[in-house]
Structure formats: structure tokens, C-alpha cells
Scaffold this active site. Structure first.
Site: not given
Ligand code: OXD
Ligand code: MN
Length: 580
Positions: A70, A198, A207, A227, A249, A251, A276, A365
Site C-alpha cells: 500500500r 497491489y 481497505k 480493522h 498490518s 502483526c 482483517d 500474499r
């Protein structure tokens, strides 16, 4: 296919006039459509087929090396007033933003097909779900949206019934970072994104819609778009409780959402509702309920192995799209921390040479349907969502933050969430490992001024007499030698158990200035190789360190000027006084 919704039909026509595609394809979300697109992308090299025997129906996409995460510095919230976007967002005036980005969209789809993807965020029959339409020139985006959302004819039917939808226009443009922008127009329920393929920049349901636009809608309508993962915890007696947890993000949200109970916890089960994003509403009884607006996972691959996340490891052995991983000689996907196999080609498609850095990109990913997760909760499809007992905030902190603590009440919990800080990761471009403030893990995702957002959180606390308890956790505390002090992964269930017991007034705690911490006996550490001094550090606070932390939070809060709710300042002052 086309549509009976005049607003949608005229928007598609308008976009086609601007972007000038050769063809327009309305996506129905069918298997045949997916297969056709995959064939096409295999033929032109957008996708590579992975080993059919060991990884059936799995594909690798290599993105442009300049387009792997991002881009927060190119992401804008375009409200008429700058202050409504707040210091937490980059802002551009709507007219300027439209003019700037429309100039880049002009003719950008010449020679390409324009795909129109109607999608629904959340179960198709849930009153809490919201629909959108993404227009894109990327077939990779289409197949990803098929996995990540309920996309196609059913979503279109709902849009035609309801009449409202979020408009998302996306083009990969020419992937020139100088011509890359991700712009949000909350008041127009519109997103425009160009120059990146992406995930977070291009799969607009995630998002852009489910967080930035939805957070703005949620404030207007009295709910929360967060989130957060949503996980169900079932004890050996068969009782299930659900918690929602916000972490920045990369974590470990996906790992926690799919946690495998350790051997010491026979009879316990974990059920994944979402990994998420959580959309949460109070029901008519005042119970907070959450749905996962997504239908799939777009997870970080490196570090995934049988030990860290067996469910994910197994889930991504078939029907998965990998982005930016390395491959072995047998065309199996490979990433750092996979624990077996040897990479021969790196994520850029070059012969692997450790001198050039990791074989897989640190933000590589997987995209996969949630239904492939062995721990997928059937209730994730329930239109009413699941009842939330506890809300957990967390960050990646090598020092200061203890393993777990409980906020004193909802208002204090809002302060705890607003004070979240974390070391940065590879999920966004920029330096990794720097501590930054990331309130509610929403820093990159809140579609309006954080001051107003915290006010909204405080106001939500007035809506019910039976609010969930709020907690903070930190799995990432390190000792002087840089070793993690808490084993993490499956063992985090021990902390979840204390949290749930606290919600039922069944677990002991000591009160401190920052909240309630478990007493050493209250946290079950039986069978863990953890010495007393380590446990003492994990379950206590250093008042001096916390004074410094509070000063940092205060300085950050002050950047919101008079939009900062007075209540938050008062509660921070209280913590400061209690620290002595
Ligand atoms: C994500 C992120 O991809 O938070 O989920 O960056
Ligand atoms: Mn995320």
C-alpha cells in the site's frame, strides 16, 4: 449482461467514455468466467501455473517490483473541508482530485477490456452488508475480487433492489509510481485508484470501501467499521464466545484468527469469522454484533508454516493465488519461514541469489476463499453476525506495553485504542521497525478526522448498557537480547482465556494506572518454559516508561486540536496522575 439500475448504467457509460476500453465485460461471478480469465492470464504471462500435483489450481502473479505494498503517501481522503479528513489523512479538495485523476484515466483502457464487478461486502442477505461496484481493467483484480467478496449476479440483484452502491474505479494505468493515486470521496461514496495493481490499492472492496468509505458511513449511521479480526473461542464444554481484535498490518491478525490450540488445551476450538475487517452494530437488545464483510483472505505469506499457522499452511495448498513469492525447482511456491524446499527463482522472476535479498517479497500474499480455512466458522455466513464479548487492541512493541491489560471502562478503552502504537512492517512502503502511533490500528484506513472518529467511539458507548470489555495485548515484547519473551501463536489462547474470564468476572487482576493486569496466578502458564522474572516483566508496568509513553500520546493527541474529544484528554490526564 447489463443493469436495470439507471445510476449504475449511466456511471458505466460515463467511465467508458473517459477510459475508452475496447470491450466492456459485466462480471457474473461464475466459475466459467473465472476459468476463462485464468486461461487468458496464463496465456499472457500475468499468471504462472504452480505445481498441479502438490498445489492444484494455484497460480503465481509477479507484480511490478515498484508495486508491492500500500502507498499511504499517495492515498487521499477528499472531503470538501480539509479538517474533515484530519491530520491522519492526506487531503485534496474534491474538484482538484477529480481533475487530477480523471486526466490520468483519460483513454487509459484503450486496447484493454473494462470489467464491471458488482460485489457485496458481507453475507448477501445481511441487513448489515453493503454493496459496491468496481470497474477495473485488471483481470487479476477480477479473480481476486471473486475470492475476497461475494461478487457477481447476486450482488447486482441486491444493488438493483436497494439502489445504493459504492462506486470504485480502478485502472493499473501504466504502473508509473509518479502517476499513482488512491483517492476517496466519502461524501460521493466514490473511490478512484490508478497506477497500482497491489491488493490494498486495487481490490477496492477491502481497505478503500470496507474501511475508509465504510468508516465514514458507519459514523453517519451509528455503527463501527474496524480493522479487526473476529474469532470464536469454544471451550471444552462447547460454549462459544467471540472477540474482535485490532492490530496494525502484518502483526498476526490472520494467525490469531486461525489459531491452533496448543496440545495443553485439549477440547478447545478456535473458529475464524474474519481475519482483517469487522463491521459492528448494536442489536435491539444492546448486544454488539459483528459481521466480516469479506469472503476471503489476502494474507501475508512469509512466516507461514505448520507451526505458526497450520490452518493457513494447509488452506493455501490448493485453489490459491500467490503474489510475489519465490518458486522451487518443482514450481512449488516458496517463502521465508516455509521450513521446507529451496527457492530457485525469486519473487522478481530472477535466479535466486541471497545477495539480492529475500527470495519472497516480505509482503508477498496469498488470496484464498475463506471457505478453504479448516477453522472457518459457519456463523460467518449468519446475516445477524456474531455477538462480541471483548474488543482487543494490540501493537508490535519491543518494550513498554505489557502482555495484556484490561481497560477500566468503555471510555478508558477508547483511550487505550486511541493510544495504540506499533513498529511499522512491510505491508506499507517505507521504513520497517519504526514505532508510530496507529490508533485502533486504523491510521491508514480511517476515512475521516480521528478526532471525530474517537468522538464516535465514545458516543457508541452511550448506546448500550451491556458494552463489551476492552483490552490491550502485546505479543511482541523483547528481552535485552532481542528475543521474544512470550511464545505467541497457539499459546496466545492462554491470554484469550484470561480475557474471556475477565468478561465474566472470573479472573483475578491487579489494578494499575493503565488498567487491570493479570496477577501471575490468574494467567495459566502451566507447561510453558517461562521463568518468573520474564513473567514479572510481561505482567507489570514501569511507571517511568509509561510517563514517557503518556507524554508521547499527549503530543500526538494535541495534533488534533479542538477536534480531540475533551473526554479523551481528561482520561489521559487521569492516567498521568495515577502514574505518580
Ligand atoms: C492488509 C493490510 O493487507 O492491513 O490487510 O495491509
Ligand atoms: Mn489489514
Amino acid at each position: 449482461m447489463t443493469t436495470q439500475n439507471a445510476n449504475l448504467a449511466s456511471w458505466v457509460e460515463e467511465v467508458a467514455r473517459l477510459t475508452k476500453p475496447d470491450n466492456i465485460h459485466w462480471c457474473d461471478g461464475s466459475e466459467a468466467e473465472r476459468e476463462r480469465l485464468i486461461e487468458m492470464m496464463l496465456a499472457d504471462g500475468t499468471l504462472l501455473k504452480l505445481n498441479e500435483k502438490t498445489y492444484p489450481n494455484c497460480y503465481l502473479h509477479r507484480s511490478n517490483p515498484n508495486d508491492v505494498a500500500r502507498v499511504e503517501h499517495l492515498t487521499f481522503v477528499c472531503t470538501p473541508e480539509r479538517d474533515d479528513a484530519g491530520p491522519n489523512n492526506h487531503w485534496m479538495a474534491p474538484a482538484d482530485a477529480h481533475a487530477k485523476i480523471d486526466a490520468l484515466f483519460d483513454g487509459c483502457m484503450k486496447g484493454r477490456t473494462m470489467y464491471v464487478i458488482p460485489y457485496c461486502m458481507g453475507p448477501i442477505d445481511s441487513p448489515y452488508s453493503r454493496c459496491g461496484v468496481e470497474i477495473t481493467d485488471s483481470p487479476y483484480v477480477v479473480v481476486n475480487m471473486h475470492l475476497m467478496t461475494r461478487a457477481g449476479s447476486d450482488a447486482l440483484k441486491r444493488i438493483e433492489r436497494e439502489g445504493t452502491f459504492v462506486k470504485g474505479l480502478h485502472s493499473i494505468g501504466d504502473l508509473d509510481p509518479e502517476k499513482r493515486f488512491i483517492m476517496h470521496f466519502p461524501e460521493e461514496l466514490t473511490i478512484k485508484s490508478i497506477g497500482s495493481g497491489y491488493g490494498g490499492n486495487a481490490l477496492l472492496g477491502k481497505k478503500c470501501h470496507a474501511l475508509r468509505i465504510a468508516s465514514w458511513q458507519a459514523r453517519q449511521e451509528g455503527w463501527l467499521a474496524e480493522h479487526m479480526l473476529i474469532v470464536g473461542i469454544e471451550n471444552p464444554q462447547g460454549e462459544k464466545k467471540y472477540v474482535a481484535a485490532a492490530f496494525p498490518s502484518a502483526c498476526g491478525k490472520t494467525n490469531l484468527a486461525m489459531l491452533i490450540p496448543p496440545e495443553s488445551h485439549e477440547g478447545w476450538k478456535i473458529w475464524t469469522v474474519g481475519d482483517d475487517i469487522a463491521w459492528m452494530h448494536f442489536d435491539e437488545e444492546g448486544q454488539l454484533r459483528a459481521i466480516n464483510p469479506e469472503a476471503g483472505y489476502f494474507g501475508v505469506v512469509p512466516g507461514t508454516n505448520r507451526k505458526t499457522n497450520k490452518n493457513a499452511f494447509d488452506m493455501i495448498t490448493h485453489d490459491t493465488i500467490f503474489t510475489n513469492v519465490a518458486v522451487t525447482e518443482d514450481m512449488e511456491p516458496w517463502w521465508e519461514g516455509r521450513k521446507n524446499g529451496t527457492p530457485v527463482i525469486d519473487w522478481k522472476g530472477n535466479k535466486y541469489d541471497p545477495a539480492n535479498g529475500p527470495a519472497a517479497h516480505p509482503n508477498s500474499r496469498f488470496t484464498v476463499s475463506a471457505k478453504q480455512n479448516p477453522s472457518y466458522a459457519p456463523e460467518a455466513e449468519d446475516p445477524r453476525g456474531v455477538p462480541i464479548s471483548a474488543i482487543i487492541f494490540g501493537g508490535r512493541r519491543a518494550s513498554v506495553a505489557p502482555l495484556v491489560y484490561q481497560a477500566k471502562d468503555w471510555e478508558h478503552g477508547v483511550l487505550v485504542g486511541a493510544s495504540v502504537a506499533s513498529e511499522t512492517t512491510a505491508a506499507a512502503t517505507g521504513a520497517v521497525g519504526v514505532v508510530r502511533r496507529d490508533p485502533m490500528a486504523m491510521k491508514p484506513f480511517c476515512g475521516y478526522n480521528f478526532g471525530d472518529y474517537w468522538n464516535h467511539w465514545l458516543a457508541m458507548g452511550q448506546r448500550s448498557g451491556k458494552l463489551p470489555q476492552i483490552f490491550h495485548v502485546n505479543w511482541f515484547r523483547q528481552d535485552a537480547g532481542g528475543n521474544f519473551m512470550w511464545p505467541g501463536f497457539g499459546e496466545n489462547l492462554r491470554v484469550l482465556r484470561w480475557i474471556l474470564d475477565r468478561c465474566e468476572n472470573r479472573a483475578a487482576a491487579q489494578e494499575t494506572a493503565i488498567g487491570y493486569l493479570p496477577t501471575k496466578d490468574a494467567l495459566d502458564t502451566s507447561g510453558l518454559d517461562i521463568d518468573d522474572a520474564t513473567l514479572e516483566t510481561l505482567l507489570s508496568i514501569d511507571n517511568e516508561e509509561w510517563k514517557t509513553e503518556v507524554a508521547g500520546v499527549r503530543e500526538y493527541f494535541e495534533s488534533f486540536g479542538d477536534r480531540l474529544p475533551a473526554k479523551l484528554r481528561e482520561r489521559l490526564d487521569q492516567v498521568d496522575r495515577d502514574l505518580g
